[in-house]
Scaffold this active site. Structure first.
Site, PDB file in Angstrom:
ATOM      1  N   THR A  93      -7.239   3.557   4.083  1.00 36.33           N
ATOM      2  CA  THR A  93      -8.399   3.099   3.321  1.00 36.33           C
ATOM      3  C   THR A  93      -9.409   2.396   4.218  1.00 36.33           C
ATOM      4  OG1 THR A  93      -7.448   0.923   2.691  1.00 36.33           O
ATOM      5  CG2 THR A  93      -7.005   2.797   1.227  1.00 36.33           C
ATOM      6  N   SER A 128       0.821  -1.210   0.000  1.00 40.96           N
ATOM      7  CA  SER A 128       0.000   0.000   0.000  1.00 40.96           C
ATOM      8  C   SER A 128       0.856   1.261   0.000  1.00 40.96           C
ATOM      9  CB  SER A 128      -0.945   0.002   1.209  1.00 40.96           C
ATOM     10  OG  SER A 128      -0.300   0.392   2.408  1.00 40.96           O
ATOM     11  N   PRO A 186      -1.129   3.773   3.824  1.00 41.03           N
ATOM     12  CA  PRO A 186      -2.332   3.877   2.997  1.00 41.03           C
ATOM     13  C   PRO A 186      -3.353   2.775   3.234  1.00 41.03           C
ATOM     14  CG  PRO A 186      -0.405   4.414   1.698  1.00 41.03           C
ATOM     15  CD  PRO A 186       0.105   3.906   3.006  1.00 41.03           C
ATOM     16  N   TYR A 187      -2.892   1.561   3.526  1.00 43.35           N
ATOM     17  CA  TYR A 187      -3.842   0.491   3.835  1.00 43.35           C
ATOM     18  C   TYR A 187      -4.743   0.885   5.001  1.00 43.35           C
ATOM     19  CZ  TYR A 187      -5.674  -3.784   5.877  1.00 43.35           C
ATOM     20  OH  TYR A 187      -6.506  -4.714   6.433  1.00 43.35           O
ATOM     21  N   GLY A 188      -4.145   1.321   6.103  1.00 45.82           N
ATOM     22  CA  GLY A 188      -4.931   1.738   7.261  1.00 45.82           C
ATOM     23  C   GLY A 188      -5.832   2.914   6.949  1.00 45.82           C
TER      24      GLY A 188
END
Length: 327
Positions: free
Chosen positions: A146, A82, A142-144
């Site tokens: 999203t 991510s 970015p994963y978190g």
């Protein structure tokens, strides 16, 4: 009530399908099979092959199977990836969710929506021994981001359109109910270590200079079967609520396990004693994230049953069934 489980052919999704069927729920699986495995879906369970980014396919699936509830797991989930591909993660995880919610609202039949979130929403909680649902969210990758955006979108859509919603913040998932449903990838810690050991290579520790007891990251590991039963409890909670309703809850054991300690347990289970090597930190990895599981117990009547040894031994049985050393 018929539940559509997006990502239901995946490692976690297949366990949720299993437990929801045992609980007497009617199920349809929706999966693009990019990482899911068709064989994980029982023959008696309808499988729709499609992406949540395909609005027409989602719309048709909801209509054709008279879906009244959705469990949404389909998403990209690798932290380092991510960081390298943030635009792709926002497109897959957030735009895919928006399309799914839009179709759910338009269907006129969906009354409940259960969202797969993550402990990654908390980021690096400073000075917090156990993370509660009230701990401020400040994702560091970015994963978190999203997943946090997804929670907010789910809540807003539910409130605006009269849909019951819940978001389960998963901590680190491991283990298998049966070998056939084991994690066959090598992106999570336990199978990653298995992969290295079966190739005769040393397990890797990504940084040993964190502010923890042994210098390695500390995580809360939860058995996938316990996680699946948490979904059954959440589905029942949703069914009991007035419309709209919203719930956010941690799904973890409340026990911190360091990466080095987990590798030690894996080596005891497998009989391999290759000393791990320390490499540089991965971007976006927080030092310590461990759940408080009190809210899940109070609201859902759920608590974990399995420990780390159970997770590792069941995961190892599945690994030996599915995997051979990769090139």
């Amino acid at each position: 009530m018929t539940w559509m489980i997006t990502g239901g052919a995946g490692y976690i999704g297949a366990h949720i399908v299993r437990e929801m069927r045992y609980a007497g729920q009617d199920i349809v699986v929706y999966d693009d099979l990019s990482t899911g495995v068709r064989a994980r879906v029982p023959d008696e369970v309808p499988l729709v092959v499609g992406s949540v980014l395909d609005a027409q396919c989602v719309t048709d699936a909801l209509k054709d199977h008279a879906v009244t509830g959705i469990v949404h797991l389909a998403a990209k989930k690798q932290v380092a990836e991510s960081v390298e591909r943030p635009l792709w993660y926002w497109h897959e995880n957030v735009e895919g969710l928006r399309i799914l919610l839009e179709a759910a609202v338009a269907s006129g039949t969906v009354t409940s929506f259960l969202f797969s979130s993550s402990a990654a929403v908390y980021g690096m909680p400073d000075g917090v021994d156990l993370v509660t649902e009230e701990t401020p969210c400040s994702p560091v990758n970015p994963y978190g981001e999203t997943k946090l955006a997804g929670e907010r979108l789910v809540r807003a859509a539910g409130q605006a359109h009269g849909i019951r919603t819940a978001s389960l913040r998963y901590f680190n998932v491991a283990g298998a109910a049966v070998p056939a449903l084991a994690d066959t990838g090598a992106s999570n810690l336990v199978p990653m270590v298995f992969d290295r050991l079966t190739r005769g290579e040393a397990p890797r520790i990504f940084g040993d200079d964190y502010p923890t007891a042994d210098g390695t990251c500390v995580r809360d590991f939860i058995h996938v079967s316990d996680l699946a039963l948490a979904h059954v409890a959440a589905v029942r909670w949703l069914a009991d609520q007035e419309v709209p309703a919203d719930l956010v809850v941690n799904i973890g054991r409340g026990v911190g396990v360091s990466v080095r300690s987990m590798i030690d347990t894996i080596e005891l289970t497998t009989g391999d004693t290759v000393a791990p090597v320390v490499t540089t930190r991965r971007p976006g990895d927080p030092a310590r994230v461990v759940a408080s599981a009190d809210h899940a117990a109070q609201v859902l009547g759920w608590k974990s049953r399995y420990g780390v040894a159970d997770m590792v031994s069941s995961a190892w049985a599945g690994w030996r069934r599915h995997r051979t050393p990769s090139a």
